[in-house]
Design an enzyme around this catalytic site. Structure first.
Site, PDB file in Angstrom:
ATOM      1  N   GLY A  54       0.808  -1.199   0.000  1.00 44.30           N
ATOM      2  CA  GLY A  54       0.000   0.000   0.000  1.00 44.30           C
ATOM      3  C   GLY A  54       0.847   1.256   0.000  1.00 44.30           C
ATOM      4  O   GLY A  54       1.944   1.285   0.562  1.00 44.30           O
ATOM      5  N   SER A  55       0.350   2.306  -0.645  1.00 45.11           N
ATOM      6  CA  SER A  55       1.017   3.600  -0.581  1.00 45.11           C
ATOM      7  C   SER A  55       0.853   4.181   0.829  1.00 45.11           C
ATOM      8  O   SER A  55       0.088   3.679   1.640  1.00 45.11           O
ATOM      9  CB  SER A  55       0.443   4.541  -1.625  1.00 45.11           C
ATOM     10  N   GLY A  56       1.602   5.235   1.100  1.00 48.79           N
ATOM     11  CA  GLY A  56       1.576   5.837   2.431  1.00 48.79           C
ATOM     12  C   GLY A  56       2.795   5.512   3.259  1.00 48.79           C
ATOM     13  O   GLY A  56       2.952   6.028   4.364  1.00 48.79           O
ATOM     14  N   HIS A  57       3.687   4.627   2.715  1.00 47.73           N
ATOM     15  CA  HIS A  57       4.900   4.240   3.434  1.00 47.73           C
ATOM     16  C   HIS A  57       6.152   4.795   2.750  1.00 47.73           C
ATOM     17  O   HIS A  57       7.252   4.318   2.991  1.00 47.73           O
ATOM     18  CB  HIS A  57       5.006   2.724   3.511  1.00 47.73           C
ATOM     19  N   LYS A 105       5.980  -8.271   2.132  1.00 41.51           N
ATOM     20  CA  LYS A 105       5.733  -8.033   3.552  1.00 41.51           C
ATOM     21  C   LYS A 105       4.561  -8.900   4.012  1.00 41.51           C
ATOM     22  O   LYS A 105       3.593  -9.097   3.278  1.00 41.51           O
ATOM     23  CB  LYS A 105       5.413  -6.561   3.805  1.00 41.51           C
ATOM     24  N   ASP A 110      -1.182  -8.438   0.771  1.00 45.18           N
ATOM     25  CA  ASP A 110       0.057  -8.545  -0.004  1.00 45.18           C
ATOM     26  C   ASP A 110       0.394 -10.008  -0.277  1.00 45.18           C
ATOM     27  O   ASP A 110       0.760 -10.384  -1.394  1.00 45.18           O
ATOM     28  CB  ASP A 110       1.216  -7.896   0.748  1.00 45.18           C
ATOM     29  N   HIS A 219       0.386   0.501   9.671  1.00 41.60           N
ATOM     30  CA  HIS A 219      -0.917   0.997   9.224  1.00 41.60           C
ATOM     31  C   HIS A 219      -1.732   1.554  10.397  1.00 41.60           C
ATOM     32  O   HIS A 219      -2.911   1.837  10.254  1.00 41.60           O
ATOM     33  CB  HIS A 219      -1.721  -0.120   8.569  1.00 41.60           C
TER      34      HIS A 219
END
Length: 357
Positions: A54-57, A105, A110, A219
């Site tokens: 996911g984006s945001g990392h 991960k 995922d 998250h």
């Protein structure tokens, strides 16, 4: 919510467009499906490394695409897994005939989607191996996973295995190395504040002004304990000692065997830290913590490692695997051998990590 965005629906796409404009010498971006890949790809005869999530990392994973690290990265929406078609199209774009290693991960979405992508790639005669990263010692099970979560060791595996692939390791050798990095890496993080997902527009969870969460996930998943605010030294010692004294975590791992074209399972156990071990110390910002505070953490971590007779021979300090705007940090300790040190020191040139060039 105050964020530098135009529309919450377009955050990922516009961020990717900005990356492509900023680093045309290093990366290209494919849209619909979205993935980032090296400008040189495919490189004939080289094992290709792919990761995603996911984006945001950010900068993980797209910021680590380039020489000496990843060949491609697949970004999902914020905190949402990328899809199998992203992973398959990325593999087709970057495969140079020596196979593809997917670094995954341990989050349920995922894992499931990379498993589907491996099967699809196999059906198109692409050799693939999937290696799981599950280095977070904080909790065994969480909201998004069965078993330990994959966190800081992901970045270290991408660097070390990326160097190995650049130096001509074959697919089985790179996969074995990635597995060893994961087994030798242990991580734990904490949060001072929550993060705010653009589409939601409000904090993911609430913490009082005098509260912290120990063992938080990237998250915003709950950790081991919510407690009153402590000093930087006290928090660092709590995390570091938990990591160093972690013992005997054994799990059954399911991996795609590129040679057999089937899933195989094996039992793996993390080696414990022992007096005299050489380690890489990674102090990571969760996004909102400034570098000055990370150095305060590192100062105490170095003191603790010296008392525990662990030799810090390499380090990484900064925001490399973040959780949007969360204030907090994580510590990763990776037990090193001569091979890993040489590969860590090898040249790397990506948007977010570069040396030796």
């Amino acid at each position: 919510m105050k964020k530098l965005i135009n529309n919450s629906d377009n955050v990922v796409r516009e961020s990717l467009e900005g990356m492509a404009a900023a680093h045309p010498d290093l990366i290209k971006v494919h849209f619909d499906p979205h993935f980032i890949y090296r400008v040189e790809a495919p490189i004939p005869g080289k094992v290709a490394l792919i990761s995603g999530g996911g984006s945001g990392h950010e900068p993980m994973h797209g910021g680590f695409v380039g020489l000496g690290m990843l060949d491609a990265a697949c970004p999902g929406e914020v905190f949402t897994s990328p899809t199998p078609d992203q992973m398959l199209e990325a593999a087709k774009m970057v495969t140079g005939g020596a196979g593809v290693l997917n670094i995954v991960k341990n989050y349920s979405g995922d894992v499931m989607n990379f498993e589907m992508a491996a099967e699809l790639a196999h059906s198109e005669d692409i050799l693939v191996r999937n290696i799981l990263i599950d280095d977070d010692i904080a909790v065994k099970d969480s909201l998004y996973t069965q078993g330990r979560r994959g966190v800081g060791a992901t970045v270290l595996a991408e660097k070390i295995c990326g160097a190995a692939a650049q130096q001509g390791y074959d697919l089985k050798q790179v996969a074995n190395l990635c597995r060893q990095v994961n087994l030798n890496g242990h991580s734990m993080g904490m949060a001072l504040t929550s993060c705010t997902v653009p589409a939601k527009g409000s904090p993911t969870f609430s913490l009082g002004d005098d509260e912290i969460e120990s063992g938080i996930g990237i998250h915003g998943e709950p950790g081991r304990q919510r407690m009153s605010l402590k000093s930087a030294d006290e928090i660092t010692e709590m995390l570091a000692v938990s990591i160093i004294e972690d013992r005997d975590y054994t799990r059954t791992v399911r991996e795609w065997d590129a040679d057999k074209g089937e899933w195989v399972e094996q039992e793996l156990t993390d080696p414990a830290f022992e007096s005299g071990d050489r380690v890489l110390a990674f102090v990571n910002s969760m996004g909102g913590t400034p570098l000055s505070e990370l150095y305060i953490v590192y100062r105490k971590l170095a003191e603790i490692c010296e008392k525990k007779k662990l030799q810090i021979v390499r380090n990484l300090i900064g925001p490399y695997i973040t959780s949007l705007d969360m204030q907090g940090f994580s510590i990763t300790l990776l037990k090193l051998d001569d091979e890993m040190i040489q590969l860590w020191d090898a040249p790397v040139k990506t948007p977010a990590l570069r040396w030796g060039i």
